[in-house]
Each structure stands twice: as structure tokens, then as C-alpha cells.
Write a protein that holds these residues in place. Sequence first.
Motif, PDB file in Angstrom:
ATOM      1  N   UNK A  53      46.696  25.974  39.044  1.00 52.47           N
ATOM      2  CA  UNK A  53      45.254  26.240  38.999  1.00 52.47           C
ATOM      3  C   UNK A  53      44.534  25.747  40.248  1.00 52.47           C
ATOM      4  N   UNK A  54      44.691  24.480  40.594  1.00 55.31           N
ATOM      5  CA  UNK A  54      43.990  23.928  41.771  1.00 55.31           C
ATOM      6  C   UNK A  54      44.468  24.581  43.055  1.00 55.31           C
ATOM      7  N   UNK A  55      45.770  24.833  43.140  1.00 55.38           N
ATOM      8  CA  UNK A  55      46.338  25.455  44.334  1.00 55.38           C
ATOM      9  C   UNK A  55      45.785  26.878  44.523  1.00 55.38           C
ATOM     10  N   UNK A  56      45.705  27.642  43.456  1.00 57.70           N
ATOM     11  CA  UNK A  56      45.193  29.022  43.541  1.00 57.70           C
ATOM     12  C   UNK A  56      43.708  29.015  43.882  1.00 57.70           C
ATOM     13  N   UNK A  57      42.941  28.155  43.233  1.00 56.34           N
ATOM     14  CA  UNK A  57      41.507  28.082  43.552  1.00 56.34           C
ATOM     15  C   UNK A  57      41.291  27.722  45.016  1.00 56.34           C
ATOM     16  N   UNK A  58      42.068  26.778  45.521  1.00 55.33           N
ATOM     17  CA  UNK A  58      41.956  26.386  46.932  1.00 55.33           C
ATOM     18  C   UNK A  58      42.333  27.561  47.835  1.00 55.33           C
ATOM     19  N   UNK A  59      43.418  28.265  47.504  1.00 55.86           N
ATOM     20  CA  UNK A  59      43.878  29.405  48.292  1.00 55.86           C
ATOM     21  C   UNK A  59      42.804  30.487  48.328  1.00 55.86           C
ATOM     22  N   UNK A  60      42.210  30.803  47.162  1.00 56.83           N
ATOM     23  CA  UNK A  60      41.146  31.808  47.093  1.00 56.83           C
ATOM     24  C   UNK A  60      39.929  31.368  47.902  1.00 56.83           C
ATOM     25  N   UNK A  61      39.553  30.092  47.790  1.00 53.17           N
ATOM     26  CA  UNK A  61      38.418  29.556  48.534  1.00 53.17           C
ATOM     27  C   UNK A  61      38.657  29.690  50.041  1.00 53.17           C
TER      28      UNK A  61
END
Length: 187
Positions: free
Chosen positions: A85-93
Motif C-alpha cells: 500500500x505505502x509503496x504503491x501510493x508513493x510510486x503513484x505520487x
Amino acid sequence: MEELLKYKTEFPKKWSFLWSPEEAEQIPNEHKDQIHFLDEEGTKFVKKYLNSSKMLGPNAETEWSPFYKNYFKHTKSIPIRDDSDKEIKKWLYELGIPFKKYVIADLDRSGNAILMTWKMVIKYWEGLFFVDDIAVFDLSLNWCLYFFHEDYLYFGKDNTFDKEAEYEKTLWINELRNKKTTPQQRV
């Protein structure tokens, strides 16, 4: 994007990327104001627009990609895992798309296309990128985020497609096809 708002419809009374209709009803009004489901006509328009872009389709790369070969100058991907979750949100950001930018999701489980801010894509990514393949893009077609149902996100940016050059090439090819030649002209 304002043109697409004329196709805006109510939140669906069936499952969507916001999960059940009851769960969708519970999201904050601030979020509801940034998520617009499109009716059948709007959804058909989005599908036709995306299909006519020739952005998505087969390519001859050694590694699978949803984008036609050389459509984008830059592509990257990331696997989705149960604990990411955190990794994907960071990647999208880090893709650099402004939070307030309105983008289009071509289709979700509800059967509707969706117009929403990039912030809502990041916030509700787990529901959006859940089971079905889905493309998220803007009308410039200069980038696309694609969820592949085998738990991968693909991102392409910097469209190399030159619309005017392709239009001129198509005119030239059609002219050649329609040109009648005499046997002497063929020699």
C-alpha cells in the motif's frame, strides 16, 4: 474535461471501485465532489476516444506491456503485492501528476467510466486496481497508467505519436490508393 461532465450520473447502486454502494455512500463529501461516474453515453465516448488513440495494444517487446511499441518515450512498471500500500501510493505520487488534475478511468466494476482527480486515484487505488484491467489517462493522451489484472501497474509518458504527421501520412496513402493509373503510368 468540462465536456465530459455533461455525462455525469449518480454513484452506481452496484459495486464499484468504492466497493459496495453502502461503503461508497460513506466516503467523505469532499471525495464525492472529486469523483464523477459517467453514464452509458459518456462511457461509450471514453471507450471510443481511448480506442482511437491507438495507445493500448500489442507490442513486440520481450517484456509484456499494455502500450503499443514506441507510443511512449518512457515506461515503467511496478508489481502489486499484498503489503505494498505505502509503496504503491508513493510510486503513484512520484509520477508527478498534480493532485487536482482530473483524469479518466476507462471502466470499473460498475460498468461506468469515471472522471476523478488524481488525488482520488491515489486514495482509492486498491479498489480501482483490483480485478479488471483498467486505463487511467487524461485527454492529452501524453501519459497513461494501466492496471494489468495480474497485479502490475504500468505507466507510460511522453507520447511520441505526432497526430499531424500521421494525418498527413494517412492522406497521402489514401491519395495513392484512390489514384487511377494508366498502364503507361505504371511503367
